[in-house]
Write a protein that holds these residues in place. Structure first.
Motif, short mmCIF file in Angstrom:
data_model
loop_
_atom_site.label_atom_id
_atom_site.label_comp_id
_atom_site.label_asym_id
_atom_site.label_seq_id
_atom_site.Cartn_x
_atom_site.Cartn_y
_atom_site.Cartn_z
N VAL A 92 0.85 -1.19 0.00
CA VAL A 92 0.00 0.00 0.00
C VAL A 92 0.89 1.25 0.00
CG1 VAL A 92 -1.63 1.34 1.40
CG2 VAL A 92 -1.95 -1.12 1.10
N LYS A 93 0.52 2.24 -0.82
CA LYS A 93 1.34 3.45 -0.97
C LYS A 93 0.68 4.63 -0.25
CE LYS A 93 3.30 1.98 -5.40
NZ LYS A 93 3.41 2.26 -6.85
N LEU A 94 1.50 5.34 0.53
CA LEU A 94 1.01 6.47 1.32
C LEU A 94 1.54 7.78 0.74
CD1 LEU A 94 1.34 5.16 4.99
CD2 LEU A 94 -0.44 4.70 3.28
N PHE A 95 0.63 8.72 0.54
CA PHE A 95 0.99 10.01 -0.04
C PHE A 95 1.76 10.83 0.99
CE2 PHE A 95 0.54 14.44 -1.03
CZ PHE A 95 0.67 14.48 -2.42
N THR A 96 2.87 11.41 0.54
CA THR A 96 3.78 12.11 1.45
C THR A 96 4.25 13.42 0.82
OG1 THR A 96 4.55 9.93 2.17
CG2 THR A 96 5.84 11.84 2.86
N ALA A 97 4.09 14.52 1.57
CA ALA A 97 4.56 15.84 1.14
C ALA A 97 5.83 16.16 1.93
CB ALA A 97 3.50 16.90 1.39
N ILE A 98 6.89 16.53 1.21
CA ILE A 98 8.21 16.72 1.83
C ILE A 98 8.71 18.12 1.50
CG2 ILE A 98 10.55 15.81 1.99
CD1 ILE A 98 9.39 13.17 0.76
N TYR A 99 8.97 18.90 2.55
CA TYR A 99 9.49 20.26 2.42
C TYR A 99 10.96 20.24 2.81
CZ TYR A 99 4.54 21.55 2.25
OH TYR A 99 3.20 21.66 1.91
N ILE A 100 11.84 20.59 1.87
CA ILE A 100 13.28 20.41 2.04
C ILE A 100 13.99 21.75 1.97
CG2 ILE A 100 15.33 19.26 1.10
CD1 ILE A 100 13.46 17.19 -0.18
N MET B 104 4.97 15.65 5.86
CA MET B 104 3.60 15.33 6.24
C MET B 104 3.13 14.14 5.42
SD MET B 104 1.58 18.85 7.01
CE MET B 104 0.37 17.87 7.92
N GLN B 105 2.39 13.26 6.06
CA GLN B 105 1.94 12.05 5.37
C GLN B 105 0.46 11.78 5.68
OE1 GLN B 105 3.30 7.89 6.54
NE2 GLN B 105 4.32 8.10 4.56
N ASP B 106 -0.33 11.57 4.62
CA ASP B 106 -1.70 11.09 4.80
C ASP B 106 -1.64 9.64 5.26
OD1 ASP B 106 -2.85 13.47 3.93
OD2 ASP B 106 -3.03 12.81 1.85
N VAL B 107 -2.26 9.34 6.39
CA VAL B 107 -2.21 7.97 6.90
C VAL B 107 -3.01 7.04 6.00
CG1 VAL B 107 -1.85 8.70 9.28
CG2 VAL B 107 -4.19 8.29 8.45
N ARG B 108 -2.78 5.79 6.18
CA ARG B 108 -3.43 4.73 5.38
C ARG B 108 -4.95 4.94 5.34
NH1 ARG B 108 -1.99 -1.04 4.51
NH2 ARG B 108 0.08 -0.42 5.27
N GLY B 109 -5.48 4.99 4.11
CA GLY B 109 -6.92 5.07 3.94
C GLY B 109 -7.52 6.45 4.01
N LYS B 110 -6.68 7.49 4.13
CA LYS B 110 -7.19 8.85 4.20
C LYS B 110 -6.64 9.69 3.06
CE LYS B 110 -10.06 9.16 7.65
NZ LYS B 110 -11.45 9.67 7.46
N TYR B 111 -7.51 10.52 2.52
CA TYR B 111 -7.17 11.48 1.46
C TYR B 111 -6.42 10.81 0.31
CZ TYR B 111 -9.37 14.99 4.29
OH TYR B 111 -10.31 15.70 4.99
N MET B 112 -5.18 11.17 0.06
CA MET B 112 -4.48 10.71 -1.15
C MET B 112 -3.68 9.43 -0.93
SD MET B 112 -5.35 12.60 -3.66
CE MET B 112 -4.09 12.27 -4.89
N SER B 113 -3.78 8.84 0.25
CA SER B 113 -3.10 7.58 0.50
C SER B 113 -4.00 6.40 0.17
CB SER B 113 -2.64 7.48 1.96
OG SER B 113 -1.51 8.30 2.19
N GLU B 114 -3.36 5.31 -0.26
CA GLU B 114 -4.10 4.09 -0.55
C GLU B 114 -4.45 3.36 0.75
OE1 GLU B 114 -1.77 3.16 -4.78
OE2 GLU B 114 -1.48 1.85 -3.04
#
Length: 630
Positions: free
Chosen positions: A53-61, A108-118
């Motif tokens: 399962v793939k989790l959507f992750t936003a990364i500010y660097i 920041m990461q959308d947890v499993r099953g929420k918003y843009m995460s699978e």
């Protein structure tokens, strides 16, 4: 807030605005927002977990690649929007801005099953202690996999990770501490969701917190068949009066039938698990807080209407079950998440002074993470327990919590509607009584409103004192300060005319009649009855949350239970007050006052009950106070 948003939009589309048109706060927001956008870039990735399962992750660097940077991870079920690598989240108006200024990599990461995460979402997903295959996943394993990917794939990271989050993200932070990844060095669960039957959000001592839970479950629990950036719709109450709405709907059974149906899984789980059974126990994290490796900083609000219990008890349970863990506690004069959403100077009508939040961030939270993730400063300078004592309104440090130098002292109710440290000596039966009528429940606040207020935690209780179904007991005017630091315990001797009832105990600070903060007070503060702590006990759970028991009508029965900890000084010239009632609506659902299944009963099951609270030599009701010896 709308004006600030418009200004920030202009900043990014039309350049800076003339400084003289901006307030000082808006100027600060502008400077922070411009600095973050100029010094960071954003990437988005989908990170595969061990089960695929793939989790959507936003990364500010940080754009600065001349040095390695620590990672601050925040996992959330509330969306890490805005989506798109060219769009920045509004970090500059929240506490996260401190980590940008310290040049952290912020994730920041959308947890499993929420918003843009699978994947499939599960509320407070149970922890699996012994994982046997890649299919055995929980929030700890997802955190491990996310951290493992980050330290291997974000080129400029220094190999050290921290995790932080408030409320539900506080739960994910606690779970992160169980992940076992070697790169995870420091974790701060803040107002963490911890136990949804005993003390947080959904239930308090088995009593259903209707006003918070219903609207939350409706929008948060809707099925989400596939990843989406869209937020679910909230419930349309078609009312501005929550008291009136829930009273007209009637029973919880009606709420389910009329509005919830069978689509909101967790609501139906709540309705079908009325006791502290294996379902609730499996969804409680506290039993697993053992052998925790990262340093822990537990933060919470003294006046948190949602997860006050979780903060106090996450700290205490780690102390007991994982004594080797470097574990710190901070409790400030905040509402839920107030350290990130306000300046901490007041809640409602009650003032705490300036600099509350500045102290927290400059002396505690930022130094805590900088030490463990950047090897800067000295974490030993952060005390074990950092507690803001209200009343005297100052930060105080303790070597442990609760402090050793407290005396547990009962203050007794008596027949003169008074509180006294002297135990009643009368041999005659003595009691105060009221009729609890579910058809006309005591409101939790005197305001007419729809959404639950956060200010009720310090609200003036004079409106309740005037109700015939609220008992009021108070001390004489205090000759000396009395400071309470620890857990309150209500020890009531009661009888009821039915087979069940709720008991709400409120500890109140009565201000002098001449009190005022200033000549410009918008509310009459003379004689103000400040709620310091209130808590409910569903009577049938008085002996066991697993095995409820009916009352024998008219039989004197002990109802003894804990209220969340307090840190408050009742100052000289004030009074201490205790109120007792059996409804607190619609904050808490109505108890039918019969020993029935409350989640499936009908309106015909609701009945009046005659409640007696005893205060004689044989049956002496009291509140056990944790008095600090100075």
């Amino acid at each position: 807030m709308q004006k600030i948003s418009k200004l920030l939009f202009l900043i990014f589309t039309c350049g800076s605005l003339a400084a003289q048109t901006l307030s000082e706060k808006t100027k600060e927001l502008q400077q922070d927002s411009v600095w973050i956008v100029n010094n960071y870039y954003k990437i988005e990735r989908t990170i595969a977990m061990r089960d695929g399962v793939k989790l959507f992750t936003a990364i500010y660097i940080p754009k600065d690649s001349s040095q390695k940077h620590p990672i601050m991870l925040m996992r959330t079920p509330y969306s890490c929007a805005p989506y798109g690598e060219g769009k920045f989240r509004n970090f500059w108006s929240r506490n996260t801005k401190y980590y940008f200024k310290e040049k952290y990599i912020v994730v920041m990461q959308d947890v499993r099953g929420k918003y843009m995460s699978e994947g499939e979402f599960e509320d407070i997903r149970p922890y699996i202690e012994n994982k046997k295959s890649p299919k055995d996943i929980d929030e700890a394993s997802d955190t491990y996999d996310a951290i493992d990917w980050m330290v291997k794939n974000i080129r400029t990271n220094n190999g050290k990770v921290g995790v932080s989050g408030i409320s539900y993200p506080g739960f994910y932070s606690t779970m992160a501490a169980l992940s076992g990844h070697a790169a995870l060095k420091a974790v701060s669960p803040q107002a963490p969701v911890t136990n949804w039957f005993i003390g947080d959000d959904v239930h308090h001592n088995g009593a259903f917190f209707l006003l918070d839970t219903y609207g939350f479950d409706y929008y948060f629990g809707k099925p989400r068949p596939k990843p989406t950036a869209e937020e679910a719709a909230s419930f349309n109450f078609n009312s501005d009066d929550c008291y009136d709405f829930f009273l007209k709907v009637g029973s919880l059974k009606n709420l389910t039938k009329l509005y919830m149906g069978d689509t909101v899984k967790f609501w139906n789980d709540e309705m079908n698990h009325s006791n502290y059974d294996d379902f609730w126990k499996s969804h409680t994290i506290t039993d697993h807080l053992k052998n925790i490796k990262p340093a822990m900083l537990i933060t919470g609000g003294l006046f948190d209407a949602e997860d006050c219990w979780g903060a106090w008890n996450t700290y205490k349970i780690i102390e007991k079950q994982s004594p080797a863990t470097n574990n710190k506690l901070v409790m400030g004069p905040w509402f839920h998440g107030g350290w990130a959403k306000s300046d901490g100077s007041h809640i409602g009508n009650v003032q705490f002074g300036k600099g509350v939040n500045d102290y927290y961030y400059s002396k505690i939270e930022v130094p805590f993470f900088n030490y463990y993730l950047k090897s800067e400063g000295d974490a030993k300078q952060i005390s074990e327990a950092n507690i803001f004592v209200t009343g005297e309104n100052k930060w105080t440090t303790f070597a442990e919590w609760p402090p050793k130098n407290i005396e547990i002292k009962p203050i007794y109710l008596n027949e003169k509607e008074a509180l006294s440290f002297a135990k009643p000596i009368t041999t005659a039966v003595s009691f105060s009584e009221y009729i609890s009528n579910p058809a006309k429940p005591v409101p939790y606040t005197e305001d007419v409103h729809l959404e639950r207020t956060r200010e009720y935690m310090t609200d003036d209780q004079r409106f309740a004192s005037r109700r015939p179904d609220v008992l009021t007991f108070k001390t004489n005017i205090l000759d000396n300060d009395v400071t309470l630091t620890g857990t309150l315990v209500a020890d009531l001797l009661v009888s009821i005319s039915t087979t069940d009832a709720d008991f709400v105990v409120k500890l109140i600070d009565v201000f002098p009649d001449t009190f005022s903060y200033s000549a410009n007070d918008k509310y009459p503060m003379g004689g103000y009855q400040m709620l310091v702590r209130g808590e409910v006990m569903r009577g049938k759970f008085r002996n066991s949350f697993e095995n409820p028991e009916a009352f024998t009508p008219e039989k004197i029965t002990q109802v003894k239970y804990e209220l969340p900890d307090v840190a408050h000084t009742f100052q000289k010239g004030h009074r201490m007050m205790v109120q007792i009632q059996s409804t607190w609506f619609p904050l808490v659902d109505r108890n039918p006052q019969q020993f029935v299944d409350i989640y499936h009963c009908d309106e015909k099951d609701f009945t009046k009950s005659n409640i007696r609270i005893y205060h004689d030599g044989k049956n002496a009701s009291s509140i056990l106070l944790p008095i600090l010896k100075k």
